[in-house]
Design a protein around this motif. Structure first.
Motif, PDB file in Angstrom:
ATOM      1  N   PRO A  43       0.983  -1.158   0.021  1.00  0.00           N
ATOM      2  CA  PRO A  43       0.102   0.123  -0.079  1.00  0.00           C
ATOM      3  C   PRO A  43       0.789   1.502   0.107  1.00  0.00           C
ATOM      4  CG  PRO A  43       0.513  -0.792   2.264  1.00  0.00           C
ATOM      5  CD  PRO A  43       1.281  -1.573   1.566  1.00  0.00           C
ATOM      6  N   ASP A  44       1.935   1.035  -0.692  1.00  0.00           N
ATOM      7  CA  ASP A  44       3.221   2.316  -0.837  1.00  0.00           C
ATOM      8  C   ASP A  44       2.554   3.219  -1.635  1.00  0.00           C
ATOM      9  OD1 ASP A  44       4.501   0.521   1.316  1.00  0.00           O
ATOM     10  OD2 ASP A  44       4.858  -0.815  -0.558  1.00  0.00           O
ATOM     11  N   THR A  45       3.851   4.397  -1.306  1.00  0.00           N
ATOM     12  CA  THR A  45       3.764   5.470  -2.470  1.00  0.00           C
ATOM     13  C   THR A  45       5.270   5.703  -2.768  1.00  0.00           C
ATOM     14  OG1 THR A  45       3.901   7.102  -0.612  1.00  0.00           O
ATOM     15  CG2 THR A  45       1.555   6.740  -1.436  1.00  0.00           C
ATOM     16  N   HIS A  46       5.475   7.007  -3.320  1.00  0.00           N
ATOM     17  CA  HIS A  46       6.911   6.950  -3.655  1.00  0.00           C
ATOM     18  C   HIS A  46       7.879   7.094  -2.243  1.00  0.00           C
ATOM     19  CE1 HIS A  46       5.936  11.045  -2.519  1.00  0.00           C
ATOM     20  NE2 HIS A  46       6.932  11.216  -2.366  1.00  0.00           N
ATOM     21  N   ILE A 220      -6.910   0.962   1.060  1.00  0.00           N
ATOM     22  CA  ILE A 220      -8.505   0.945   0.582  1.00  0.00           C
ATOM     23  C   ILE A 220      -8.500   1.118  -0.798  1.00  0.00           C
ATOM     24  CG2 ILE A 220     -10.848   1.741   0.921  1.00  0.00           C
ATOM     25  CD1 ILE A 220     -10.319   2.505   3.839  1.00  0.00           C
ATOM     26  N   SER A 221      -7.874   2.129  -1.258  1.00  0.00           N
ATOM     27  CA  SER A 221      -7.967   2.379  -2.670  1.00  0.00           C
ATOM     28  C   SER A 221      -7.155   1.394  -3.492  1.00  0.00           C
ATOM     29  CB  SER A 221      -7.403   3.740  -3.107  1.00  0.00           C
ATOM     30  OG  SER A 221      -7.591   3.992  -4.565  1.00  0.00           O
ATOM     31  N   GLY A 222      -6.076   0.892  -2.952  1.00  0.00           N
ATOM     32  CA  GLY A 222      -5.461   0.117  -3.760  1.00  0.00           C
ATOM     33  C   GLY A 222      -5.812  -1.680  -3.792  1.00  0.00           C
ATOM     34  N   LEU A 223      -6.883  -1.727  -2.927  1.00  0.00           N
ATOM     35  CA  LEU A 223      -7.545  -3.052  -2.948  1.00  0.00           C
ATOM     36  C   LEU A 223      -8.214  -3.314  -4.513  1.00  0.00           C
ATOM     37  CD1 LEU A 223      -9.446  -2.986   0.243  1.00  0.00           C
ATOM     38  CD2 LEU A 223      -7.403  -4.253  -0.283  1.00  0.00           C
ATOM     39  N   ARG A 224      -8.402  -2.185  -5.067  1.00  0.00           N
ATOM     40  CA  ARG A 224      -9.120  -2.161  -6.336  1.00  0.00           C
ATOM     41  C   ARG A 224      -7.961  -3.012  -7.528  1.00  0.00           C
ATOM     42  NH1 ARG A 224     -11.786   3.712  -6.698  1.00  0.00           N
ATOM     43  NH2 ARG A 224      -9.722   4.151  -5.882  1.00  0.00           N
ATOM     44  N   LEU A 225      -6.469  -3.004  -7.348  1.00  0.00           N
ATOM     45  CA  LEU A 225      -5.783  -3.619  -8.070  1.00  0.00           C
ATOM     46  C   LEU A 225      -6.037  -5.274  -7.947  1.00  0.00           C
ATOM     47  CD1 LEU A 225      -2.491  -1.934  -6.876  1.00  0.00           C
ATOM     48  CD2 LEU A 225      -3.576  -1.683  -8.939  1.00  0.00           C
ATOM     49  N   TYR A 226      -6.363  -5.689  -6.795  1.00  0.00           N
ATOM     50  CA  TYR A 226      -6.617  -7.141  -6.608  1.00  0.00           C
ATOM     51  C   TYR A 226      -8.044  -7.667  -7.511  1.00  0.00           C
ATOM     52  CZ  TYR A 226      -3.202  -7.021  -3.036  1.00  0.00           C
ATOM     53  OH  TYR A 226      -1.817  -6.831  -2.419  1.00  0.00           O
ATOM     54  N   ARG A 227      -9.139  -6.769  -7.346  1.00  0.00           N
ATOM     55  CA  ARG A 227     -10.443  -7.085  -7.763  1.00  0.00           C
ATOM     56  C   ARG A 227     -10.201  -6.899  -9.261  1.00  0.00           C
ATOM     57  NH1 ARG A 227     -12.079  -3.420  -3.518  1.00  0.00           N
ATOM     58  NH2 ARG A 227     -12.576  -1.810  -4.879  1.00  0.00           N
ATOM     59  N   ALA A 228      -9.682  -6.002  -9.774  1.00  0.00           N
ATOM     60  CA  ALA A 228      -9.293  -5.707 -11.299  1.00  0.00           C
ATOM     61  C   ALA A 228      -8.449  -6.689 -12.050  1.00  0.00           C
ATOM     62  CB  ALA A 228      -9.131  -4.269 -11.683  1.00  0.00           C
ATOM     63  N   ASN A 229      -7.642  -7.524 -11.414  1.00  0.00           N
ATOM     64  CA  ASN A 229      -6.818  -8.126 -12.092  1.00  0.00           C
ATOM     65  C   ASN A 229      -6.426  -9.582 -11.745  1.00  0.00           C
ATOM     66  OD1 ASN A 229      -5.508  -5.835 -13.892  1.00  0.00           O
ATOM     67  ND2 ASN A 229      -5.311  -4.997 -11.655  1.00  0.00           N
ATOM     68  N   ILE A 230      -6.497  -9.847 -10.624  1.00  0.00           N
ATOM     69  CA  ILE A 230      -6.187 -11.251 -10.244  1.00  0.00           C
ATOM     70  C   ILE A 230      -6.768 -12.370 -10.727  1.00  0.00           C
ATOM     71  CG2 ILE A 230      -5.905 -12.882  -8.339  1.00  0.00           C
ATOM     72  CD1 ILE A 230      -4.661 -10.621  -6.681  1.00  0.00           C
ATOM     73  N   ARG A 231      -8.324 -12.628 -10.607  1.00  0.00           N
ATOM     74  CA  ARG A 231      -9.346 -13.491 -11.269  1.00  0.00           C
ATOM     75  C   ARG A 231      -8.823 -13.616 -12.643  1.00  0.00           C
ATOM     76  NH1 ARG A 231     -14.540 -12.476  -8.047  1.00  0.00           N
ATOM     77  NH2 ARG A 231     -13.713 -10.475  -8.155  1.00  0.00           N
TER      78      ARG A 231
END
Length: 595
Positions: A43-46, A220-231
């Protein structure tokens, strides 16, 4: 603290906060400085690169950015804007903006690495991306392929690998749920909790974990990475090759990714290197200097006018097929000119190690190096008398300068001394202890300090002997030197365990090497000594246990991190007798062997 210069880069209406450090103009040698693009994950940033960026900025123009949905960048609504295709577009947009005239070098971690894989596998990516250092982030298509391969061929090993990775990835199921993860991170997503978590699971110093004020929102926002790509990716993988040079930094203690998932990368990558160490997932926080140096060497090797020593050092990590357990390791071997040392060099060469081969007989070390190169290994011979403590220290410094800190050190150099302890000369005793015991201690200390300072683990192998636990009236002095090696190794193992540095004591029994032919026998006249030595040498040859079999046990000891390894049947029996019925050993010790 690094002083970032901020700018904004837009891609299809999404504004990305971009941060730079280091000069983008020419260096002191009037060459353009390569641009290094750092990409973070969840959940990092720069801020993830706070400790890495200043080190790289000494020689490169360094750029990091907050990926969409994180930090100071825009957070588009819905899951679709977070598909890997969109994230890869961001990579190219930032690269074009910060380095329009030259391709960039990418160093990426976690989901940053996942999206960088998506970018480097696009056709023509090698024209915009000069190299890619991947840290703790797989190509999801390749991961899907790997899972299918393991499940379609359900051998115990494949099933074990699949189940191990499934257990490590179980959290991703929770992350894709609609409401619970938002509630969880809304309550527990504080910087203090995050620092405590990383300290607990990886030993990361709390002060190293630099996060922004948006950490809870980023989680919380980064959770969309998992939903959008993994399955999508794992259900229907479509792998594509890349022509971009790739270095996989594999963390063997990664809590999320098992090393086995990277075993098939070579099938999809034209130019692949690998660096594997006993490190954890958040390497940019836990070992930033190591990561920066590793990335620096790889980037330098793929920049214009690469220094020859940098290019040569890089070669040891290159893969031309499936990785082996010790692929890419740097191994130092003393006494490498013959016997167990030479055969161990060959065994490690077959494993894909780079070799530094030392021996008091430099011509013999050179011969071992030539033979090792037939296995495709890089091998460098050195002259070294391990009884000279200052020479060992100088040798260790030279190895570090020319080759880097070794991953494996094998203190193998040794000599023999038989006969009566009372008849041996002081010079014989001093030489025996200086080589067999002090030489092992000196090598372990010199290289052990380097391994501890580097902070990513390693392995030290010390060659003892079955004589260490098999007392004999005619080998008292030799046994004393080897018993010292054994107990020193056991103690050093305890001392270095917290640094993830293994120590193994190898205890061969009767092995057919040239040590017997060179062993003085105290208390005998010259003629009788030669006859007795020839008799014992013949016994060892008839025994027929060759040093290559010891070398195989040494390799296994390194891979499995074994503490004490008796080699040969008589050594294994003798080890158990001495542990459980030592009185039997004492009675047997009275029997004359060499006279």
């Amino acid at each position: 603290m690094v002083e970032w210069r901020k700018r904004v880069v837009s891609n299809n209406g999404v504004n990305l906060a971009v941060f730079e450090v280091g000069d983008s103009a020419h260096g002191a040698d009037e060459r353009p400085r390569p641009t290094v693009l750092l990409i973070h994950g969840w959940p990092d940033t720069h801020h993830l690169w706070t400790h890495v960026a200043p080190i790289l900025a000494a020689d490169f123009h360094v750029v990091a950015y907050d990926c969409r949905g994180f930090g100071e960048s825009d957070r588009p609504d819905g899951d679709d804007p977070y598909r890997l295709s969109e994230l890869a577009d961001d990579v190219f947009a930032v690269a074009e903006a910060v380095s329009p005239d030259q391709p960039v070098h990418i160093v990426a971690h976690d989901w940053g690495s996942v999206q960088a894989w998506e970018a480097v596998t696009r056709p023509g990516a090698d024209h915009r991306i000069a190299s890619f250092v991947s840290v703790s982030g797989p190509n999801l298509d390749q991961l899907g392929d790997w899972a299918r391969d393991n499940l379609s061929r359900p051998t115990p090993r494949n099933l074990g690998n699949a189940l191990s990775q499934a257990a490590s990835s179980a959290y991703t199921v929770f992350f894709q749920m609609p409401l619970l993860p938002k509630l969880f991170f809304g309550a527990a997503g504080s910087p203090a909790v995050w620092r405590a978590f990383l300290h607990r699971v990886e030993g990361t110093p709390r002060e190293n974990v630099v996060v922004g004020d948006t950490l809870r929102e980023d989680m919380i926002s980064g959770l969309r990475l998992y939903r959008a790509n993994i399955r999508t990716k794992l259900r229907d993988p479509h792998t594509s090759p890349t022509f971009v040079p790739v270095l996989e930094v594999v963390n063997e203690r990664d809590i999320a990714l098992r090393p086995a998932i990277f075993d098939g990368t070579h099938r999809h990558t034209q130019r692949l290197w690998r660096r594997s160490t006993a490190t954890g997932h958040w390497l940019p926080y836990t070992n930033p200097a190591y990561l920066a140096q590793t990335a620096h060497d790889f980037i330098s090797a793929h920049a214009p006018r690469t220094p020859a020593d940098v290019a040569g050092r890089l070669d040891r990590n290159r893969l031309f097929g499936p990785p082996k357990p010790l692929s890419g390791k740097l191994a130092v071997i003393t006494g490498a000119g013959s016997g167990i040392g030479r055969e161990t060099a060959y065994a490690l060469a077959e494993q894909g190690c780079e070799l530094v081969l030392a021996d008091i007989d430099v011509a013999a070390a050179e011969e071992t190096a030539r033979e090792s190169k037939a296995f495709g290994a890089q091998a460098s011979p050195y002259e070294l008398d391990v009884s000279d403590t200052s020479a060992v220290s100088t040798f260790a410094d030279e190895v570090r300068r020319a080759h880097g800190v070794p991953d494996i050190v094998i203190n193998n150099a040794g000599i023999g001394l038989a006969g009566s302890a009372l008849d041996a000369t002081d010079e014989q005793v001093d030489r025996l202890l200086d080589v067999n015991l002090r030489g092992v201690i000196s090598g372990s200390r010199a290289f052990g300090r380097q391994m501890v300072e580097r902070g990513v683990g390693g392995h030290i192998v010390n060659i003892a002997s079955a004589a260490a636990f098999t007392p004999q009236r005619s080998l008292g002095l030799y046994s004393a030197s080897k018993a010292g090696v054994l107990l020193f190794s056991e103690s050093l193992r305890a001392e270095l365990a917290e640094h993830r540095i293994g120590v193994s004591a190898i205890c061969p029994g009767i092995v057919d090497t040239n040590i017997v032919g060179n062993t003085p026998i105290a208390g005998l006249d010259a003629e009788t000594e030669v006859a007795e030595r020839n008799r014992i040498d013949g016994l060892y040859r008839r025994r027929g246990f060759t040093p290559d079999r010891v070398a195989r046990d040494i390799v296994r000891a390194i891979i499995r991190n074994k503490a004490v390894v008796p080699v040969t049947p008589e050594a294994k029996v003798g080890y158990r007798i001495y542990r459980f019925t030592p009185w039997v050993s004492r009675i047997a010790a009275r029997r004359k062997v060499t006279q």
